[in-house]
Design a protein around this motif. Sequence first.
Motif, mmCIF file in Angstrom:
data_model
loop_
_atom_site.group_PDB
_atom_site.id
_atom_site.type_symbol
_atom_site.label_atom_id
_atom_site.label_comp_id
_atom_site.label_asym_id
_atom_site.label_seq_id
_atom_site.Cartn_x
_atom_site.Cartn_y
_atom_site.Cartn_z
ATOM 1 N N SER A 128 13.867 4.484 -7.226
ATOM 2 C CA SER A 128 13.114 5.189 -8.256
ATOM 3 C C SER A 128 13.223 4.378 -9.530
ATOM 4 N N CYS A 144 8.515 7.536 -6.298
ATOM 5 C CA CYS A 144 8.560 6.113 -5.931
ATOM 6 C C CYS A 144 8.929 5.916 -4.458
ATOM 7 N N SER A 145 9.942 6.630 -3.978
ATOM 8 C CA SER A 145 10.375 6.472 -2.584
ATOM 9 C C SER A 145 9.260 6.829 -1.622
ATOM 10 N N CYS A 150 7.356 -0.398 -8.543
ATOM 11 C CA CYS A 150 6.659 -0.189 -7.261
ATOM 12 C C CYS A 150 5.541 -1.212 -7.090
ATOM 13 N N VAL A 200 13.430 3.580 4.565
ATOM 14 C CA VAL A 200 13.151 4.059 3.204
ATOM 15 C C VAL A 200 13.809 5.409 2.982
ATOM 16 N N GLN A 240 17.623 4.882 2.606
ATOM 17 C CA GLN A 240 17.987 4.221 1.357
ATOM 18 C C GLN A 240 17.596 5.024 0.132
ATOM 19 N N GLY A 241 16.532 5.814 0.233
ATOM 20 C CA GLY A 241 16.046 6.547 -0.924
ATOM 21 C C GLY A 241 16.476 7.995 -0.976
ATOM 22 N N VAL A 299 15.297 10.458 0.730
ATOM 23 C CA VAL A 299 14.110 11.297 0.809
ATOM 24 C C VAL A 299 14.142 12.077 2.116
#
Length: 104
Positions: free
Chosen positions: A2, A11-12, A44, A83, A86-87, A89
């Motif tokens: 982010s 962003c993620s 991004c 993703v 790591q994020g 989400v």
Amino acid sequence: MSCGDHHETDCSEVLAEVWLFLDGECDKGRKELLKQHLDECSPCLAEYGIDEHLKELLAKKCGGDHAPEALKERLRATIRKTVVEQGGVTVEVTQAQVEIRKTQ
């Protein structure tokens, strides 16, 4: 990932879908949301630029051959998983199946 700024689309989430955006595989509404985010968010946009150059390089080196659909799906799943991990989400995938049967 982010950038720390508030965006309509996180962003993620954008980075998880950047390949779909690059491949033109998302619907018009989603494409506009992703494009708007990339226009507003320089971190991004930088990541998108790297992915875009990588995709162009792969296209040149692969001679225009198309990957099998099963391989594309496995790659998409792996990218999304990475993703998400790591994020931080949460992604929920749902699927519906409709069967039509002729009654006698």
